[in-house]
Design a protein around this motif. Structure first.
Motif, mmCIF file in Angstrom:
data_model
loop_
_atom_site.group_PDB
_atom_site.id
_atom_site.type_symbol
_atom_site.label_atom_id
_atom_site.label_comp_id
_atom_site.label_asym_id
_atom_site.label_seq_id
_atom_site.Cartn_x
_atom_site.Cartn_y
_atom_site.Cartn_z
ATOM 1 N N ASP A 26 0.818 -1.207 0.000
ATOM 2 C CA ASP A 26 0.000 0.000 0.000
ATOM 3 C C ASP A 26 0.856 1.264 0.000
ATOM 4 O OD1 ASP A 26 0.819 -0.467 2.631
ATOM 5 O OD2 ASP A 26 -0.935 0.542 3.471
ATOM 6 N N GLN A 27 2.158 1.147 0.197
ATOM 7 C CA GLN A 27 3.067 2.287 0.130
ATOM 8 C C GLN A 27 3.754 2.369 -1.234
ATOM 9 O OE1 GLN A 27 5.320 1.063 3.596
ATOM 10 N NE2 GLN A 27 4.688 2.922 4.648
ATOM 11 N N ARG A 29 3.905 2.859 -5.347
ATOM 12 C CA ARG A 29 3.234 3.731 -6.294
ATOM 13 C C ARG A 29 3.487 3.272 -7.719
ATOM 14 N NH1 ARG A 29 1.148 4.413 -2.124
ATOM 15 N NH2 ARG A 29 1.364 6.214 -0.799
ATOM 16 N N THR A 30 2.746 3.865 -8.656
ATOM 17 C CA THR A 30 2.907 3.590 -10.073
ATOM 18 C C THR A 30 3.320 4.875 -10.772
ATOM 19 O OG1 THR A 30 1.256 1.841 -10.023
ATOM 20 C CG2 THR A 30 1.724 2.822 -12.162
ATOM 21 N N GLU A 67 4.361 2.206 -18.130
ATOM 22 C CA GLU A 67 3.904 2.109 -16.745
ATOM 23 C C GLU A 67 4.929 1.300 -15.963
ATOM 24 O OE1 GLU A 67 -0.369 1.664 -15.311
ATOM 25 O OE2 GLU A 67 0.392 -0.395 -15.221
ATOM 26 N N LYS A 69 5.365 -0.173 -12.165
ATOM 27 C CA LYS A 69 4.637 -0.419 -10.921
ATOM 28 C C LYS A 69 5.598 -0.676 -9.764
ATOM 29 C CE LYS A 69 0.587 -2.300 -13.189
ATOM 30 N NZ LYS A 69 -0.340 -3.406 -13.281
ATOM 31 N N ASN A 70 5.053 -0.595 -8.563
ATOM 32 C CA ASN A 70 5.760 -0.923 -7.319
ATOM 33 C C ASN A 70 6.988 -0.047 -7.085
ATOM 34 O OD1 ASN A 70 3.872 -2.947 -6.756
ATOM 35 N ND2 ASN A 70 5.022 -4.422 -7.964
ATOM 36 N N GLY A 96 2.581 10.578 -1.647
ATOM 37 C CA GLY A 96 1.410 9.810 -1.255
ATOM 38 C C GLY A 96 0.415 9.504 -2.351
ATOM 39 N N GLU A 97 0.586 10.074 -3.547
ATOM 40 C CA GLU A 97 -0.357 9.792 -4.619
ATOM 41 C C GLU A 97 -0.138 8.384 -5.144
ATOM 42 O OE1 GLU A 97 -0.103 12.854 -7.579
ATOM 43 O OE2 GLU A 97 0.132 14.387 -6.053
ATOM 44 N N ASN A 98 -1.230 7.729 -5.563
ATOM 45 C CA ASN A 98 -1.109 6.358 -6.053
ATOM 46 C C ASN A 98 -0.415 6.264 -7.391
ATOM 47 O OD1 ASN A 98 -2.243 5.158 -3.832
ATOM 48 N ND2 ASN A 98 -4.313 5.308 -4.614
ATOM 49 N N ALA A 99 -0.637 7.253 -8.265
ATOM 50 C CA ALA A 99 -0.007 7.226 -9.587
ATOM 51 C C ALA A 99 0.605 8.591 -9.878
ATOM 52 C CB ALA A 99 -1.024 6.865 -10.659
#
Length: 118
Positions: A26-27, A29-30, A67, A69-70, A96-99
């Motif tokens: 959960d920490q 990002r993409t 893209e 990931k991780n 903190g943003e996911n992407a």
């Protein structure tokens, strides 16, 4: 009894190692975006995009999109590379943003050749 103690020990060690040395999923990002040739806007298909500190590389798709990931939270240099084109390096702060969207425009450099005839 020894088996339960061993399982407990392994569980605790894995939990501690994840908290101390790594980041949970959960920490992570993409990073995604598009790689294009500057001035023309043509997709730079098969360009390599690398997160230098993590040694993670992906290739851009036919439409220039990529893209990765991780990626953990932190500061990284992301490099876009295409053969015979100057690399573009961006330093980014993954928060903190996911992407995170990072687009690249690669500039074609003039070819300079020197021929010496003797």
């Amino acid at each position: 009894m020894q088996t339960k103690a061993l399982y407990l020990f392994v569980f605790v060690m894995l939990s501690l190692s994840n908290a101390a040395f790594g980041q949970t999923l959960d920490q992570m990002r993409t990073v995604r975006g598009t790689v294009r040739i500057a001035h023309s806007g043509v997709a730079a298909r098969n360009a390599s995009i690398t997160v230098a500190e993590l040694k993670k590389t992906v290739s851009a798709a036919e439409d220039g999109t990529y893209e990765i990931k991780n990626i953990p939270v932190g500061r990284f240099q992301i490099i876009a590379h295409l053969d015979r084109v100057s690399d573009v390096v961006r330093t980014v702060e993954i928060t903190g943003e996911n992407a995170v969207i990072i687009d690249f425009d690669l500039s074609l450099a003039p070819i300079n050749e020197k021929v010496t005839v003797t």
